[in-house]
Design an enzyme around this catalytic site. Structure first.
Site, PDB file in Angstrom:
ATOM      1  N   HIS B  54       0.901  -1.167  -0.123  1.00  0.00           N
ATOM      2  CA  HIS B  54      -0.033  -0.006   0.006  1.00  0.00           C
ATOM      3  C   HIS B  54       0.805   1.361  -0.153  1.00  0.00           C
ATOM      4  CE1 HIS B  54      -3.954  -2.016   1.686  1.00  0.00           C
ATOM      5  NE2 HIS B  54      -3.343  -2.618   0.623  1.00  0.00           N
ATOM      6  N   GLU B  56       0.953   3.927   1.814  1.00  0.00           N
ATOM      7  CA  GLU B  56       1.197   4.389   3.386  1.00  0.00           C
ATOM      8  C   GLU B  56       2.330   3.537   3.928  1.00  0.00           C
ATOM      9  OE1 GLU B  56      -1.764   3.485   2.134  1.00  0.00           O
ATOM     10  OE2 GLU B  56      -3.365   4.336   3.558  1.00  0.00           O
ATOM     11  N   CYS B  84      -6.243   2.076   5.678  1.00  0.00           N
ATOM     12  CA  CYS B  84      -6.577   0.541   6.125  1.00  0.00           C
ATOM     13  C   CYS B  84      -6.025   0.113   7.528  1.00  0.00           C
ATOM     14  CB  CYS B  84      -6.630  -0.515   5.261  1.00  0.00           C
ATOM     15  SG  CYS B  84      -4.708  -1.142   5.390  1.00  0.00           S
ATOM     16  N   CYS B  87      -2.203  -0.506   7.568  1.00  0.00           N
ATOM     17  CA  CYS B  87      -1.405   0.700   7.518  1.00  0.00           C
ATOM     18  C   CYS B  87      -1.539   1.733   8.818  1.00  0.00           C
ATOM     19  CB  CYS B  87      -1.938   1.590   6.259  1.00  0.00           C
ATOM     20  SG  CYS B  87      -1.491   0.839   4.716  1.00  0.00           S
TER      21      CYS B  87
END
Lengths: 151, 151
Positions: B54, B56, B84, B87
């Protein structure tokens, strides 16, 4: 009769011991697919200077790379410590088939949350070689405390 | 007067657009330290074949590497989509100072949980350029649905 879960957890423990030798919090993880270990990893947050470098995270990345798939639904992850929320959610994104862990982590582990954050189809098995896994962590933190008292 | 949060969110949006061009779910993130962007990243889960890639997560790894520290307490993360759980927990391990996000994610975002999983000192600011951030995602999924209907 060989207990398969214990056999694989011993492999994860070997990884945790490598972390211990590197002065990292001793957590190890392996991922098994069709009775074959396809990923081995240990905690490296200090060495890589990266708070995301937990054993499980590295094992997921390695296993996905090996299978060339973002999904690990046919795989089992063995980890010496209950996955934290970050690792639990990463395991959920991977739709992993089964998670087996040793020692519990009531402060930082997935069971701290009321909701199950793993994928609904993921099987969870806990307390496999929990004493061996937990003792390694206790020993590590005991050493750290002693060092702190000395300084 | 320049709105600093909007200015930096526009940079995160540029990252999200790069993801869009690569046919990845368009999410972008940047990390700012002392008014300087020290990390830029976009979602690369398909290209890297890695569910942990991801925006992040990559931004955290890059920023920690840049600062040579596992802690980002003096930093702000800007992300186009609410982090999410994976993260969010990674941000907690990093003890990040501030998290600013654009669009909300009620299904997969940190607000889905009853407990706050970020570090207790982390400041959260939401809905910054939320329409621009959200529209990019809607456009992406609309395209995907159209393609699915065609096939």
């Amino acid at each position: 009769m060989i207990n398969t879960d214990e056999m694989y957890m011993k492999k994860a423990l070997l990884e945790a011991k490598i972390a211990m030798d590197k002065d990292e919090v001793p957590v190890g993880a392996i991922i098994v697919h069709n009775n074959k270990i396809i990923a081995k990893a240990h905690n490296l947050t200090i060495h890589l200077c990266d708070p995301t470098a937990h054993a499980e995270m590295q094992a997921i990345t390695a296993a996905c790379n090996y299978l060339q798939s973002r999904y690990l639904d046919q795989c089992t992850l063995y980890t010496t410590l209950e996955p934290c929320i970050m690792c639990g959610s990463a395991l959920s994104w991977s739709k992993i088939g089964k998670v087996v862990y040793g020692a519990s982590d009531q402060k930082r582990g997935i069971s701290y949350l009321e909701k199950n954050i793993l994928h609904k189809k993921t099987i969870i098995k806990k307390n496999i070689l929990m004493y061996e896994c937990g003792n390694l962590l206790s020993e590590f933190f005991k050493k750290k405390r002693k060092l702190k008292q000395k300084n």
